[in-house]
Design an enzyme around this catalytic site. Structure first.
Site, PDB file in Angstrom:
ATOM      1  CD  GLU A  60       1.371   3.902   5.440  1.00  0.00           C
ATOM      2  OE1 GLU A  60       2.172   4.411   6.254  1.00  0.00           O
ATOM      3  OE2 GLU A  60       1.645   3.762   4.236  1.00  0.00           O
ATOM      4  CG  HIS A 129       5.056  -5.721  -1.676  1.00  0.00           C
ATOM      5  ND1 HIS A 129       6.410  -5.680  -1.511  1.00  0.00           N
ATOM      6  CD2 HIS A 129       4.670  -4.451  -1.921  1.00  0.00           C
ATOM      7  CE1 HIS A 129       6.834  -4.436  -1.652  1.00  0.00           C
ATOM      8  NE2 HIS A 129       5.805  -3.671  -1.902  1.00  0.00           N
TER       9      HIS A 129
HETATM   10  C1  LIG Z   1       4.652   2.124   4.961  1.00  0.00           C
HETATM   11  C2  LIG Z   1       4.509   2.070   3.467  1.00  0.00           C
HETATM   12  N1  LIG Z   1       3.469   2.673   2.881  1.00  0.00           N
HETATM   13  C3  LIG Z   1       3.306   2.604   1.542  1.00  0.00           C
HETATM   14  C4  LIG Z   1       4.198   1.923   0.751  1.00  0.00           C
HETATM   15  C5  LIG Z   1       3.985   1.800  -0.757  1.00  0.00           C
HETATM   16  N2  LIG Z   1       4.980   2.586  -1.500  1.00  0.00           N
HETATM   17  C6  LIG Z   1       6.138   2.032  -1.926  1.00  0.00           C
HETATM   18  S1  LIG Z   1       7.147   3.123  -2.661  1.00  0.00           S
HETATM   19  C7  LIG Z   1       6.031   4.382  -2.473  1.00  0.00           C
HETATM   20  C8  LIG Z   1       6.373   5.760  -2.955  1.00  0.00           C
HETATM   21  C9  LIG Z   1       7.596   6.326  -2.302  1.00  0.00           C
HETATM   22  O1  LIG Z   1       7.980   7.519  -2.905  1.00  0.00           O
HETATM   23  P1  LIG Z   1       9.289   8.293  -2.466  1.00  0.00           P
HETATM   24  O2  LIG Z   1       9.503   8.185  -1.001  1.00  0.00           O
HETATM   25  O3  LIG Z   1       9.214   9.663  -3.015  1.00  0.00           O
HETATM   26  O4  LIG Z   1      10.494   7.495  -3.140  1.00  0.00           O
HETATM   27  P2  LIG Z   1      10.761   7.183  -4.674  1.00  0.00           P
HETATM   28  O5  LIG Z   1      10.014   5.933  -5.000  1.00  0.00           O
HETATM   29  O6  LIG Z   1      10.302   8.345  -5.476  1.00  0.00           O
HETATM   30  O7  LIG Z   1      12.226   6.954  -4.795  1.00  0.00           O
HETATM   31  C10 LIG Z   1       4.880   3.910  -1.831  1.00  0.00           C
HETATM   32  C11 LIG Z   1       3.701   4.732  -1.521  1.00  0.00           C
HETATM   33  C12 LIG Z   1       5.270   1.303   1.414  1.00  0.00           C
HETATM   34  N3  LIG Z   1       6.202   0.617   0.736  1.00  0.00           N
HETATM   35  N4  LIG Z   1       5.410   1.391   2.754  1.00  0.00           N
END
Ligand SMILES: Cc1ncc(C[n+]2csc(CCOP(=O)(O)OP(=O)(O)O)c2C)c(N)n1
Lengths: 338, 365
Positions: A60, A129
């Site tokens: 972000e 959230h």
């Molecule tokens: C600071 C922040 N930005 C955005 C999000 C929204 N978000 C939740 S999970 C996710 C994807 C994460 O992907 P990854 O790190 O590859 O883990 P995976 O879900 O594939 O296990 C996002 C963008 C968040 N939870 N926190």
């Protein structure tokens, strides 16, 4: 005119702005190919290409920082933070840089950018959230803060925000994306197609920043609300049988102080409602403005109804959410003190 | 030489299910069977909770389908007292570390026995006694905290260690770099795991990786020993974890490990991957399924059979179903019961300040 949900109206705003001005660019997490987790940017990449609508890595401060750089150069970035709860890593860029760019550079550089983010609760989003961080933006000199409550305003305000010369925080109450919500969570959801403000022009128009809207005229008490709380206020006034004047602020900064003062001077009472926590919340500012400017017109103390000063809980969402029962009680309280 | 390990792929199980090569770990037959049971249990638990969400018994769920080996094997390679700083997808750590499934389900249901009193969304567990740090919704913040915990342990001369966990998508966050840097500078006993399951919601792993060939290479950039490991190979995960843990306990400092795997399921119950990836994408994943591969190994070693496997699957399903029944007696999210709403005001501060006491009174709870 077309029938639109708030999601469609927001999408339409970006579409119109991108079509009118090649400098408008849209980016954020999952916003490109997928079109955003709430689908607000769906189809924009296909229509305007990967240079103007694209996915970013999950960072972000990177999203906001890149937007600050692009905006200083002359682009008009309209970026998405996936949830308002995830804006904190970008907050440094907003406060220290975007908000002060023109001031500290003597007008050599500016930050005409928009940061869109879904805000608020009512969706069982729990601690991370559901947050409503608007006061954290409104407190910062140099940022503008906008919170629409319906599709018509969302589109007009978003286009105005993109065209604005200042950095605008555009908070989208996610509980309103698909329909108005009055806090009666046990009742069926009303869609926007059944609401007058779900009627949205397909073309360009703006709703100016800094103008409140009177949702209901009334004589007995002024209700200062924004976002989801507009509908909670409507339901509460109706159920409590109070002739309330309901003012939807729409933008917290710039604030339509005149509309507030005029109304409170007329009604002599004021109830302020927001979902965010109470202490140093935006309601504190509103209460202070009312006290400073309408004191001699007041017939009872100003009352705030807000989220409690705790993190937003999961299971106890409806004990936390300032619903019509709590708002109705506040209305009765200010009326009793007459 | 060491550097190469960040660009190659460490594997133990070959296509026939034999354990081969320099990384083949010493592990008992019983431990292997236990590992298989752990993974089956995670899978059964995930299936039941995903279903429970669909049935409206809770608001949300996240499964670890296809990546069970990583958390399960890693947990078994560490010791009680070590602290994991997980993401929302490491339920395998809890199950392999013996946390009762009913307890986890109580959290999923936000019911009266939920250890977190209904405050957190499902899967955002906190289980200190099982070496599982409180899950945060904002990605990556736990990664640097794991380094801080390890620094604190080192200050006290303890031989415990901590493990930071992160998804490959979230390595994009600045906190990831903070963690790498502090680990590199102070060299505390921490293992920094990156679970590369190819997808971050709708984004491919390359978006977070950028122009670097691997995620393990991030460790190389910070001068850390870094491994790139087949995450669907239970034995390779186990071996890498043991290696990194021994180094840390010997005072040799941190290790970064990238585990390659595939997110077979949706990101969460709120997600529908058909909008951004081909339906059969997971079938094309070359590293196979972790359960199938360990099972094949056990059968190849003559310490397991198809019949025993089918029996184990059935037994575990009954065990999980029983746990679910028991948990549902304590309530489910939408039907309750829950803990008292008064608990909402607790633990915000150690001692409740006056303004909160007044608000609690106003809430009438
Ligand atoms: C600071 C922040 N930005 C955005 C999000 C929204 N978000 C939740 S999970 C996710 C994807 C994460 O992907 P990854 O790190 O590859 O883990 P995976 O879900 O594939 O296990 C996002 C963008 C968040 N939870 N926190």
């Amino acid at each position: 005119m077309a029938r639109m949900t708030m999601i469609q109206a927001i999408r339409s705003a970006m579409d119109v702005a991108m079509a009118r001005d090649d400098n408008v660019v849209v980016f954020g997490e999952d916003v490109g190919f997928f079109g955003g987790v709430f689908r607000c940017t769906q189809g924009l990449q296909e229509k305007y290409g990967k240079h103007r609508c694209f996915d970013t890595p999950i960072n972000e401060s990177g999203i906001v920082g890149a937007a600050v750089g692009m905006a200083a150069y002359g682009k008009r970035p309209c970026v998405e933070i996936q949830f308002a709860d995830y804006m904190y890593p970008g907050y440094d860029q907003l406060v220290q840089d975007a908000a002060r760019m023109r001031y500290r550079s003597g007008g050599q550089f500016e930050s005409p950018l928009v940061v869109r983010m879904p805000t608020g609760g009512g969706i069982f989003g729990g601690v991370n959230h559901s947050q409503s961080p608007e006061a954290l933006f409104a407190h910062v000199a140099g940022l503008k803060t906008v919170i629409p409550s319906n599709p018509y305003d969302a589109k007009g305000l978003l286009i105005a925000s993109i065209e604005d010369e200042d950095p605008v925080m555009f908070l989208e109450p996610k509980r309103l994306y698909n329909g108005p919500f009055d806090g009666h969570h046990d009742r069926p959801v009303t869609p926007w197609s059944k609401h007058a403000l779900g009627e949205v022009p397909e073309d360009y128009y703006t709703v100016p920043l800094g103008k409140a809207a009177i949702r209901r005229e009334g004589a007995e008490v002024t209700m200062l609300v924004y976002g989801t709380m507009v509908y909670v206020a409507e339901a509460a006034a109706e159920e409590a049988g109070v002739d309330a004047e309901i003012i939807d602020l729409r933008t917290l900064l710039p604030l339509d102080m005149e509309a507030i003062e005029k109304s409170v001077q007329k009604t002599g009472r004021c109830v302020i409602v927001h979902e965010a926590t109470r202490t140093c919340g935006y309601g504190a500012e509103l209460a202070a403005i009312v006290a400073e400017n309408c004191f001699y017109h007041l017939e009872s103390p100003v009352v705030r109804v807000t989220g409690w000063d705790t993190p937003y809980p999961h299971a106890h969402e409806w004990d936390y959410f300032p619903g019509p029962a709590r708002v109705g009680a506040a209305l009765k309280k200010v009326m009793e003190k007459a | 030489m060491m550097r190469e390990l960040a660009y190659r792929l460490i594997r133990v199980l070959d296509a026939e299910g034999r354990a081969v090569g320099p990384w083949a770990p010493e592990i008992s037959e019983e431990a292997l069977r236990e590992g298989l049971r752990d993974m089956l249990k995670v899978r059964a638990y995930d299936t039941r909770m995903t279903m429970a969400q669909r049935q409206g018994k809770t608001s949300f769920y996240m499964q670890a389908l296809g990546e069970e080996a990583i958390a399960c094997a890693f947990a078994r390679a560490l010791r009680p007292g070590d602290m994991h700083f997980p993401t929302y997808r490491q339920q395998g750590l809890l199950i392999a570390n013996g946390c009762p499934v009913v307890r986890l389900m109580n959290q999923i249901y936000s019911n009266t026995e939920d250890p977190l009193q209904g405050r957190q969304m499902p899967v955002f567990y906190s289980e200190r006694d099982y070496g599982y740090f409180s899950i945060s919704g904002n990605l990556a913040s736990q990664y640097i905290q794991a380094v801080g915990w390890a620094m604190a342990q080192a200050m006290d001369g303890k031989d415990g260690l901590s493990v930071g966990w992160i998804g490959e998508g979230a390595t994009a966050e600045s906190d990831f770099y903070s963690a790498m840097l502090f680990a590199s500078t102070y060299r505390p006993p921490v293992i920094l795991n990156i679970v590369n399951n190819q997808w971050a919601i709708s984004s491919r792993e390359s978006l977070a990786r950028g122009s670097s060939p691997t995620f393990a290479a991030r460790g190389v950039g910070f001068g850390l020993p870094a491994l790139r490991v087949d995450g669907n190979d239970y034995l390779a995960v186990y071996a890498a974890a043991k290696w990194a843990a021994e180094r840390a306990r010997a005072g040799l400092g941190p290790t970064a490990i990238e585990f390659l795997t595939y997110r077979t399921g949706a990101h969460s119950t709120s997600d529908d991957p058909s909008a951004y990836r081909p339906k059969n994408d997971s079938e094309a994943w070359p590293l196979g399924d972790p359960v199938d591969r360990l099972k094949q190994h056990l059968i190849a070693q003559d310490i397991w059979t198809e019949e025993r496997h089918a029996q184990a699957v059935a037994e575990i399903d009954i065990e999980i179903a029983e746990a679910q029944k028991q948990a549902e007696k304590n309530g489910t999210l939408h039907d309750g019961p829950h803990s008292s709403p008064a608990t909402m005001f607790e633990d915000v501060y150690k001692e409740m300040p006056l303004h909160l006491r007044r608000q609690r009174q106003e809430a009438g709870v």
